[in-house]
Design an enzyme around this catalytic site. Sequence first.
Site, short mmCIF file in Angstrom:
data_model
loop_
_atom_site.label_atom_id
_atom_site.label_comp_id
_atom_site.label_asym_id
_atom_site.label_seq_id
_atom_site.Cartn_x
_atom_site.Cartn_y
_atom_site.Cartn_z
CG ASP A 101 -2.96 1.73 3.53
OD1 ASP A 101 -3.08 2.54 2.60
OD2 ASP A 101 -3.33 0.54 3.44
CG HIS A 295 0.15 5.97 1.40
ND1 HIS A 295 -0.99 6.40 2.05
CD2 HIS A 295 0.11 4.60 1.42
CE1 HIS A 295 -1.70 5.34 2.44
NE2 HIS A 295 -1.07 4.25 2.08
#
Length: 316
Positions: A101, A295
Amino acid sequence: MSEIKHRTVETNGIHMHIAESGAGPLVVLCHGFPESWYSWRHQLHALAEAGFHAIAPDMRGYGQTDRPEEIDRYTLLHLVGDVGGLLDALGTETAVIVGHDWGAPVAWYAALLRPDRFRGVIGLSVPFIPRQPVRPTSVMPQNEDAQFFQLYFQSPGIAEAEFERDVRLSIRSLLYSASGDGCAVSMVPRRGGLLASLTNPASLPDWLTEADMDFYVSEFARTGFRGGLNWYRNIDRNWELLAPVSGLQVTVPALYIAGDRDLVLAFRGMDQIIANLSKFVPQLRRTLLFPGCGHWTQQERAQEVNQAVIEFVQRL
């Protein structure tokens, strides 16, 4: 299983909390939003048992690491400086750096700016994104009804107020909705916040336990979300500061890993960036896409990420 130890070091003008395990060549693990060192819990053990010294810091603004008040102290140059200073604090010349991320741009730019110190780089979820010719926020999607979530995060205090109203609901909804089990959205309605369009699941997915939730909730209930959100508030400032290195390649050996259900892969233009990644990262060894993974790559697919990371660092 290897023991995880904790300590605080001084780096780049801040006190940084680190979790570490094992002995051997150094591997630094950089987390993203809204996470902490804890998101690397599976990798800390696996790397230690494979003969490496694995370190996962609470990044600037998170957990037990300092959280400067000023927004402009959260630029990529500060964040790369933090991990460079971490090597100095440990008395280590070089390391492999891994980022997920927001931690991925830190890892990519650490490798780009200091290839003498970071001998290999792994990006999870976010690929290396070359500097574009225009200010990033100027091309983010928005219309009368909704705006891209990174635009929603720009105004200090708004997202903080929404997320801090019920920290457990916020963390639970964010982690589930952006996972392969959920259905994340990148646009935020102008009337109402981000959480309204996310799912609070009746039960947690297999990769996330109630004990995991308790840890994240206790951290953010104590620190709030401002530190992590301040990273987003430097997107345009980063673009300005990185003008001198525009067009430079990441020259060290690299690996890119993502889930095929990661919302980042659906961002505008991301398909072309990933397809052409080796132009900007010429020593890209592999691109791995995990089917059904969302994610939270290293948490959702811990074993597969462990195997890929260990194989990569063993071959350097």
